[in-house]
Design a protein around this motif. Structure first.
Motif, PDB file in Angstrom:
ATOM      1  N   GLY A  90       0.747  -1.241   0.000  1.00 11.38           N
ATOM      2  CA  GLY A  90       0.000   0.000   0.000  1.00 11.38           C
ATOM      3  C   GLY A  90       0.776   1.289   0.000  1.00 11.38           C
ATOM      4  O   GLY A  90       0.183   2.353  -0.143  1.00 11.38           O
ATOM      5  N   ARG A  91       2.104   1.278   0.179  1.00 11.30           N
ATOM      6  CA  ARG A  91       2.835   2.538   0.217  1.00 11.30           C
ATOM      7  C   ARG A  91       4.113   2.445  -0.608  1.00 11.30           C
ATOM      8  O   ARG A  91       4.958   1.575  -0.367  1.00 11.30           O
ATOM      9  N   LEU A  92       4.257   3.360  -1.558  1.00 18.85           N
ATOM     10  CA  LEU A  92       5.533   3.523  -2.242  1.00 18.85           C
ATOM     11  C   LEU A  92       6.457   4.347  -1.347  1.00 18.85           C
ATOM     12  O   LEU A  92       6.031   4.896  -0.335  1.00 18.85           O
ATOM     13  N   ALA A  93       7.712   4.409  -1.709  1.00 22.68           N
ATOM     14  CA  ALA A  93       8.640   5.245  -0.958  1.00 22.68           C
ATOM     15  C   ALA A  93       8.149   6.685  -0.974  1.00 22.68           C
ATOM     16  O   ALA A  93       7.530   7.146  -1.944  1.00 22.68           O
ATOM     17  N   ASP A  94       8.413   7.425   0.095  1.00 24.88           N
ATOM     18  CA  ASP A  94       7.934   8.797   0.212  1.00 24.88           C
ATOM     19  C   ASP A  94       8.349   9.627  -1.000  1.00 24.88           C
ATOM     20  O   ASP A  94       9.513   9.628  -1.418  1.00 24.88           O
ATOM     21  N   GLY A  95       7.357  10.324  -1.551  1.00 23.15           N
ATOM     22  CA  GLY A  95       7.629  11.209  -2.683  1.00 23.15           C
ATOM     23  C   GLY A  95       7.596  10.529  -4.034  1.00 23.15           C
ATOM     24  O   GLY A  95       7.671  11.196  -5.054  1.00 23.15           O
ATOM     25  N   LYS A  96       7.499   9.218  -4.064  1.00 13.93           N
ATOM     26  CA  LYS A  96       7.499   8.493  -5.331  1.00 13.93           C
ATOM     27  C   LYS A  96       6.071   8.364  -5.879  1.00 13.93           C
ATOM     28  O   LYS A  96       5.114   8.158  -5.118  1.00 13.93           O
ATOM     29  N   THR A  97       5.944   8.456  -7.185  1.00 16.00           N
ATOM     30  CA  THR A  97       4.641   8.262  -7.830  1.00 16.00           C
ATOM     31  C   THR A  97       4.599   6.987  -8.657  1.00 16.00           C
ATOM     32  O   THR A  97       3.586   6.695  -9.277  1.00 16.00           O
ATOM     33  N   TYR A  98       5.695   6.241  -8.681  1.00 12.87           N
ATOM     34  CA  TYR A  98       5.711   4.947  -9.354  1.00 12.87           C
ATOM     35  C   TYR A  98       6.866   4.129  -8.805  1.00 12.87           C
ATOM     36  O   TYR A  98       7.802   4.666  -8.200  1.00 12.87           O
ATOM     37  N   GLY A  99       6.796   2.819  -9.008  1.00  7.58           N
ATOM     38  CA  GLY A  99       7.876   1.937  -8.555  1.00  7.58           C
ATOM     39  C   GLY A  99       7.332   0.728  -7.813  1.00  7.58           C
ATOM     40  O   GLY A  99       6.124   0.467  -7.767  1.00  7.58           O
ATOM     41  N   TYR A 100       8.226  -0.043  -7.249  1.00  8.72           N
ATOM     42  CA  TYR A 100       7.874  -1.195  -6.440  1.00  8.72           C
ATOM     43  C   TYR A 100       7.779  -0.769  -4.973  1.00  8.72           C
ATOM     44  O   TYR A 100       8.240   0.302  -4.582  1.00  8.72           O
ATOM     45  N   MET A 101       7.185  -1.630  -4.154  1.00  4.07           N
ATOM     46  CA  MET A 101       7.078  -1.352  -2.722  1.00  4.07           C
ATOM     47  C   MET A 101       8.097  -2.197  -1.971  1.00  4.07           C
ATOM     48  O   MET A 101       8.261  -3.383  -2.274  1.00  4.07           O
ATOM     49  N   TYR A 102       8.724  -1.599  -0.978  1.00  6.53           N
ATOM     50  CA  TYR A 102       9.719  -2.286  -0.166  1.00  6.53           C
ATOM     51  C   TYR A 102       9.339  -2.138   1.319  1.00  6.53           C
ATOM     52  O   TYR A 102       9.975  -1.390   2.060  1.00  6.53           O
ATOM     53  N   PRO A 103       8.281  -2.844   1.759  1.00  3.69           N
ATOM     54  CA  PRO A 103       7.761  -2.605   3.110  1.00  3.69           C
ATOM     55  C   PRO A 103       8.560  -3.327   4.188  1.00  3.69           C
ATOM     56  O   PRO A 103       9.202  -4.352   3.945  1.00  3.69           O
ATOM     57  N   ASP A 104       8.498  -2.774   5.387  1.00  5.23           N
ATOM     58  CA  ASP A 104       8.967  -3.470   6.573  1.00  5.23           C
ATOM     59  C   ASP A 104       7.835  -4.352   7.081  1.00  5.23           C
ATOM     60  O   ASP A 104       6.653  -4.089   6.808  1.00  5.23           O
ATOM     61  N   PRO A 105       8.152  -5.420   7.844  1.00 11.30           N
ATOM     62  CA  PRO A 105       7.093  -6.306   8.343  1.00 11.30           C
ATOM     63  C   PRO A 105       6.104  -5.568   9.235  1.00 11.30           C
ATOM     64  O   PRO A 105       6.426  -4.541   9.848  1.00 11.30           O
ATOM     65  N   ILE A 106       4.895  -6.103   9.311  1.00 12.95           N
ATOM     66  CA  ILE A 106       3.833  -5.567  10.153  1.00 12.95           C
ATOM     67  C   ILE A 106       3.436  -6.638  11.166  1.00 12.95           C
ATOM     68  O   ILE A 106       3.550  -7.845  10.896  1.00 12.95           O
ATOM     69  N   ASN A 107       3.000  -6.239  12.337  1.00 15.73           N
ATOM     70  CA  ASN A 107       2.625  -7.191  13.388  1.00 15.73           C
ATOM     71  C   ASN A 107       1.251  -7.788  13.115  1.00 15.73           C
ATOM     72  O   ASN A 107       0.276  -7.049  12.893  1.00 15.73           O
ATOM     73  N   VAL A 108       1.195  -9.117  13.138  1.00 15.23           N
ATOM     74  CA  VAL A 108      -0.068  -9.852  13.025  1.00 15.23           C
ATOM     75  C   VAL A 108      -0.118 -10.830  14.192  1.00 15.23           C
ATOM     76  O   VAL A 108       0.750 -11.700  14.312  1.00 15.23           O
ATOM     77  N   ASN A 109      -1.115 -10.695  15.040  1.00 21.12           N
ATOM     78  CA  ASN A 109      -1.247 -11.550  16.210  1.00 21.12           C
ATOM     79  C   ASN A 109      -2.566 -12.300  16.148  1.00 21.12           C
ATOM     80  O   ASN A 109      -3.639 -11.678  16.155  1.00 21.12           O
ATOM     81  N   ALA A 110      -2.473 -13.632  16.074  1.00 17.14           N
ATOM     82  CA  ALA A 110      -3.669 -14.491  16.040  1.00 17.14           C
ATOM     83  C   ALA A 110      -4.646 -14.037  14.958  1.00 17.14           C
ATOM     84  O   ALA A 110      -5.862 -14.009  15.171  1.00 17.14           O
ATOM     85  N   GLY A 111      -4.110 -13.675  13.795  1.00 22.03           N
ATOM     86  CA  GLY A 111      -4.957 -13.296  12.674  1.00 22.03           C
ATOM     87  C   GLY A 111      -5.538 -11.906  12.760  1.00 22.03           C
ATOM     88  O   GLY A 111      -6.481 -11.580  12.020  1.00 22.03           O
ATOM     89  N   VAL A 112      -4.975 -11.050  13.615  1.00 26.08           N
ATOM     90  CA  VAL A 112      -5.515  -9.699  13.793  1.00 26.08           C
ATOM     91  C   VAL A 112      -4.379  -8.677  13.731  1.00 26.08           C
ATOM     92  O   VAL A 112      -3.289  -8.892  14.274  1.00 26.08           O
ATOM     93  N   ILE A 113      -4.634  -7.534  13.062  1.00 24.97           N
ATOM     94  CA  ILE A 113      -3.715  -6.400  13.021  1.00 24.97           C
ATOM     95  C   ILE A 113      -4.356  -5.271  13.813  1.00 24.97           C
ATOM     96  O   ILE A 113      -5.511  -4.885  13.544  1.00 24.97           O
ATOM     97  N   SER A 114      -3.635  -4.730  14.768  1.00 26.89           N
ATOM     98  CA  SER A 114      -4.208  -3.672  15.604  1.00 26.89           C
ATOM     99  C   SER A 114      -4.436  -2.410  14.783  1.00 26.89           C
ATOM    100  O   SER A 114      -3.819  -2.205  13.734  1.00 26.89           O
ATOM    101  N   ALA A 115      -5.320  -1.533  15.299  1.00 28.46           N
ATOM    102  CA  ALA A 115      -5.636  -0.287  14.608  1.00 28.46           C
ATOM    103  C   ALA A 115      -4.388   0.571  14.451  1.00 28.46           C
ATOM    104  O   ALA A 115      -4.181   1.215  13.413  1.00 28.46           O
ATOM    105  N   THR A 116      -3.528   0.567  15.483  1.00 33.75           N
ATOM    106  CA  THR A 116      -2.309   1.375  15.426  1.00 33.75           C
ATOM    107  C   THR A 116      -1.360   0.881  14.353  1.00 33.75           C
ATOM    108  O   THR A 116      -0.828   1.659  13.555  1.00 33.75           O
ATOM    109  N   ASP A 117      -1.132  -0.441  14.303  1.00 34.08           N
ATOM    110  CA  ASP A 117      -0.218  -1.002  13.309  1.00 34.08           C
ATOM    111  C   ASP A 117      -0.764  -0.861  11.892  1.00 34.08           C
ATOM    112  O   ASP A 117      -0.005  -0.772  10.926  1.00 34.08           O
ATOM    113  N   ALA A 118      -2.083  -0.854  11.771  1.00 32.47           N
ATOM    114  CA  ALA A 118      -2.704  -0.822  10.444  1.00 32.47           C
ATOM    115  C   ALA A 118      -2.788   0.570   9.856  1.00 32.47           C
ATOM    116  O   ALA A 118      -2.946   0.722   8.637  1.00 32.47           O
ATOM    117  N   ALA A 119      -2.668   1.614  10.690  1.00 29.56           N
ATOM    118  CA  ALA A 119      -3.017   2.975  10.285  1.00 29.56           C
ATOM    119  C   ALA A 119      -2.388   3.419   8.966  1.00 29.56           C
ATOM    120  O   ALA A 119      -3.054   4.027   8.118  1.00 29.56           O
TER     121      ALA A 119
END
Length: 820
Positions: free
Chosen positions: A312-341
């Motif tokens: 969902g996010r390209l590098a800041d300021g970019k309008t095209y390219g691939y995404m290189y995300p850092d991992p996100i926390n998933v606990n028991a099949g749920v992502i918290s509102a804070t982590d998802a924002a």
């Protein structure tokens, strides 16, 4: 007029009578007059019948044979020209059209020009040409004896011996030449024959537990989950079987279901959807019916490292390219509102029914443009590339998000970066990229898929595993309300993992009820051979061949033929029986039906090449593309044109108006005009040992430069259909657009000035040319454009290179020409 006709008739009659000196005897001085000339400029367009005529010309047959008198590769390719009705890399128009023009225009004089419009192969895959002249070979009893020796009396091959097809073919074809193709037919069984003098005893396989499985079923319901990417990297260069071990006790017997097995060597993974809940968190959508359409979601994919990566996010300021995300926390099949924002995706209804638009947390809409696998973003929805379909990826809780314009689907891509570290990125890729690297794939729904069953202890039960079209393989030891203590393996077909595999892995969907994951475990074996006394095999041996595969000879060894990015399907003996034919004489009617049956889960733009018997001794290969609803024969040709000129009584391709290979040191007829160097000594450079000239704006840092490479004057005053063609590559472009830094310009009023080139360039009027494709890396790409607007004129062509402090790419250029 009458005199002219009478003279022509009389001359023709007397020539036929052998009156060789009639002119001089009866018309003194006649032979001294200038020969009557017929100089013509014409345009012709080849129709279907013309290609057959070209292929039948004796001169062309002799030319084709002279190119390969032993293998007759070109002879067969020439014959194919008459059938396919387009030229290929083997049968070139500049080589085989001259004889046709000589036959068509026997009386035209030198300096005549003919523009020929024809059809040329459109990126015709080499493998289609590879199948020209393919022969067949059926295994004999002597071949099977060679395979088994004294170990077993078997007239079939098995998983442990199928690799010996190569050696059998080498022995059977001692005079094979490099490039030869054979369709090998043999009897095959998943069951290994009894060994050891017929005792049926075999060595017990060694089972190694899989250290870590990313996702497991909970054991309390019938919901299928995908296990994720189970890494097999430690087995590179080996052949393995995956064993799904079911155990139970007299106190507890679970029910285990398995379907959608895949083993691959390509690092692409589908995505999960997490839907927004009332408390603001996001919960994984557990099944395809759980996706209800528009709303707020988080889209993630699971890497082989067991980390979840958000889309969902390209590098800041970019309008095209691939995404290189850092991992996100998933606990028991749920992502918290804070982590998802930062990664919330608004899935909105598109103006096209059944499709969606994707908008990220900062208000950008995702779309795809051109042929790239990367993403573009915009704050408003444009005309094309913005529509996406969201559907089940064909397994459990995985989803496929596919672009409606390109047919490419969002995938997590594993790669090794320049520092040797494993990394992940998101792109959008064609299905063929995955299929080309698939070892084994089967839904297992009503299909054993080559799996075998290895029973260790059945506790008196007739079977532990059964297969159905509804749930795939199912294991249970709860019979007649009694739990039985059993141990049984469901074993995959052999998986030959390449030594250079990037990320070999397997994945499968599982559902588990009435038990725990400890009761259903997964193992790997490198020495598994299913003993006949302990296996209920899914396929029995046949003396009659029941398997056919294509093999290719590289000059030293035979190997099973494969094609990158294309699924190769060889029609099998049983499938001919089902169709009630021994060969397929009407492929356009029969092959789409065959493909619909054998590739039921195909997605739009999937490509399959079908190899089949088209006659008693004829083998053909035809490529089909799935358009989303039907299989369509791939269009393999595009319109093209070439100018020919008659010179010295021969037709040849018209001469080039200007060409420069740019190999070695810079030619003196090219001018370099530096406008801005920003501290550099030069921008354009050429080495004596290089095959190209290159421009770069980098020296210790990105420099702001501008420099022009200008050709000498190019005279097109007598041009008819000129075009410009050259090859180019680029490096250090990163996510920028090349045509912002390189422009190809034309001027009709440029006046070279060796003393003040800068003023000369700036004083001239320049028109920028457009090109359909541009290079994206160091791989050279052929670029061409129509120059018809400049016929009848003299022009200068200039390559304008301009770098900035943000981007200073390295641009390379070679094989430049302006020609008909």
């Amino acid at each position: 007029m009458k005199k002219h006709i009478l003279l022509g008739t009389a001359l023709a009659s007397l020539f036929m009578l052998g009156a060789c000196d009639y002119n001089e005897d009866n018309f003194p001085g006649y032979d001294e007059y200038d020969t009557i000339t017929d100089i013509r400029m014409d345009t012709i367009a080849l129709i279907d019948a013309n290609y057959a005529s070209i292929a039948k010309l004796t001169a062309n047959k002799e030319l084709a044979l002279s190119k390969d008198p032993e293998g007759e590769t070109y002879v067969k390719a020439l014959e194919q020209l008459g059938k396919d009705k387009f030229f290929t890399d083997l049968i070139l128009p500049e080589e085989f059209l001259p004889a046709y023009l000589a036959d068509l225009y026997p009386y035209l004089s030198d300096n005549s020009k003919i523009l020929v419009n024809y059809r040329q192969a459109k990126n015709l895959p080499e493998y289609l040409a590879d199948f020209n002249g393919t022969t067949t070979y059926e295994f004999t009893e002597a071949d099977y004896k060679t395979v088994w020796g004294d170990k077993a009396k078997a007239t079939f091959l098995s998983p442990s011996t199928v690799k010996q097809v190569s050696s059998i073919l080498k022995s059977a074809n001692p005079d094979a030449k490099k490039g030869a193709m054979v369709l090998a037919s043999y009897a095959y069984s998943e069951t290994e024959p009894s060994t050891g003098g017929g005792s049926g005893e075999t060595t017990e396989p060694t089972w190694t537990p899989v250290a870590s499985i990313p996702v497991r079923a909970v054991g309390t319901n019938w919901d299928f989950v995908n296990m994720g990417l189970v890494d097999l990297s430690e087995y590179k260069g080996q052949t393995v079987h995956i064993g799904f071990k079911y155990t139970s006790t007299t106190e507890k017997a679970a029910t285990w279901e398995l379907k959608n097995f895949k083993a691959l060597s390509v690092p692409y993974a589908d995505v999960y959807l997490f839907a927004k809940q009332e408390d603001g968190s996001f919960k994984k959508v557990a099944k395809k019916s759980g996706f209800t359409g528009v709303g707020e979601y988080v889209i993630v994919s699971l890497g082989a490292d067991k980390n979840y990566y958000p889309f969902g996010r390209l590098a800041d300021g970019k309008t095209y390219g691939y995404m290189y995300p850092d991992p996100i926390n998933v606990n028991a099949g749920v992502i918290s509102a804070t982590d998802a924002a930062d990664f919330i995706i608004n899935i909105e209804a598109s103006s096209v029914e059944g499709k969606f638009n994707l908008k990220n947390a900062i208000g950008q809409y995702f779309y795809m443009s051109g042929t790239y696998d990367s993403f573009n973003v915009a704050e408003t929805i444009g005309e094309s590339g913005y529509d996406w379909t969201i559907a089940s990826a064909g397994g459990a809780d995985l989803f496929s998000i596919t672009n409606g314009e390109t047919g490419k689907s969002v995938k997590l891509n594993y790669y090794v970066n320049k520092d040797g570290e494993a990394s992940y990125s998101f792109g959008s890729y064609a299905a063929s990229k995955v299929e080309g690297y698939t070892y084994v794939e089967n839904s297992l729904l009503g299909d054993n898929g080559g799996f075998t069953i290895y029973d260790v202890n059945t506790d008196g039960l007739d079977y532990i595993w059964q297969n159905s079209a509804d749930y795939g393989f199912k294991a249970s030891a709860f019979v007649n309300k009694v739990n039985h203590a059993v141990e049984s393996y469901l074993v995959s077909p052999a998986i030959d993992i390449a030594e250079n595999a990037v990320l070999p892995y397997f994945t499968i969907d599982e559902a588990l009820n009435f038990g725990t994951a400890e009761m259903v475990t997964v193992y790997v074996s490198t020495d598994y051979i299913a003993p006949e006394t302990k296996t209920r095999a899914t396929t029995r041996a046949y003396v009659k061949p029941n398997r056919t595969a294509a093999y290719f000879f590289d000059g030293e060894a035979w190997s099973e033929y494969s094609v990158d990015d294309v699924n190769l399907a060889v029609v099998q003996p049983a499938e001919y029986d089902e169709m009630g034919v021994s060969s397929i004489s009407k492929p356009d009617e029969m092959l789409p039906i065959y493909l619909s049956k054998n590739f039921a889960y195909a997605q739009a733009n999937d490509v399959v090449a079908v190899v089949y018997k088209s006659g008693d001794n004829a083998i053909s290969a035809t490529e089909y593309t799935f358009d989303g609803s039907a299989w369509i024969k791939t269009v393999n040709s595009i319109p093209a044109s070439m100018m020919f000129m008659r010179t010295n009584d021969k037709w040849v391709e018209a001469v080039e108006y200007y060409s420069n290979s740019f190999a070695g040191e810079l030619h003196g007829d090219v001018q370099i005009v530096d406008i801005e160097l920003d501290g550099k000594d030069y921008v354009w450079s050429a080495l004596a040992t290089s095959e190209y000239i290159q421009a770069s704006g980098y020296y210790q840092r990105n420099r702001v430069t501008e420099s022009w490479l200008v050709t000498p004057v190019i005279d097109m005053t007598e041009a008819i259909a000129p075009k410009m063609v050259f090859e180019a590559s680029v490096n250090y472009l990163y996510n920028y657009t090349l045509k912002d830094y390189i422009k190809v310009n034309v001027s009709t009023d440029y006046v070279p000035n060796a003393e003040d080139g800068k003023s000369a360039v700036q004083a001239a009027n320049w028109t920028e040319l457009e090109f359909a494709n541009w290079p994206s890396d160091l791989t050279f790409v052929e670029m061409q454009t129509d120059m018809s607007a400049y016929k009848g004129k003299k022009v200068y062509v200039a390559f304008k290179f301009a770098s900035t402090a943000d981007c200073a790419p390295t641009f390379r250029l070679k094989n430049f020409a302006v020609k008909e």
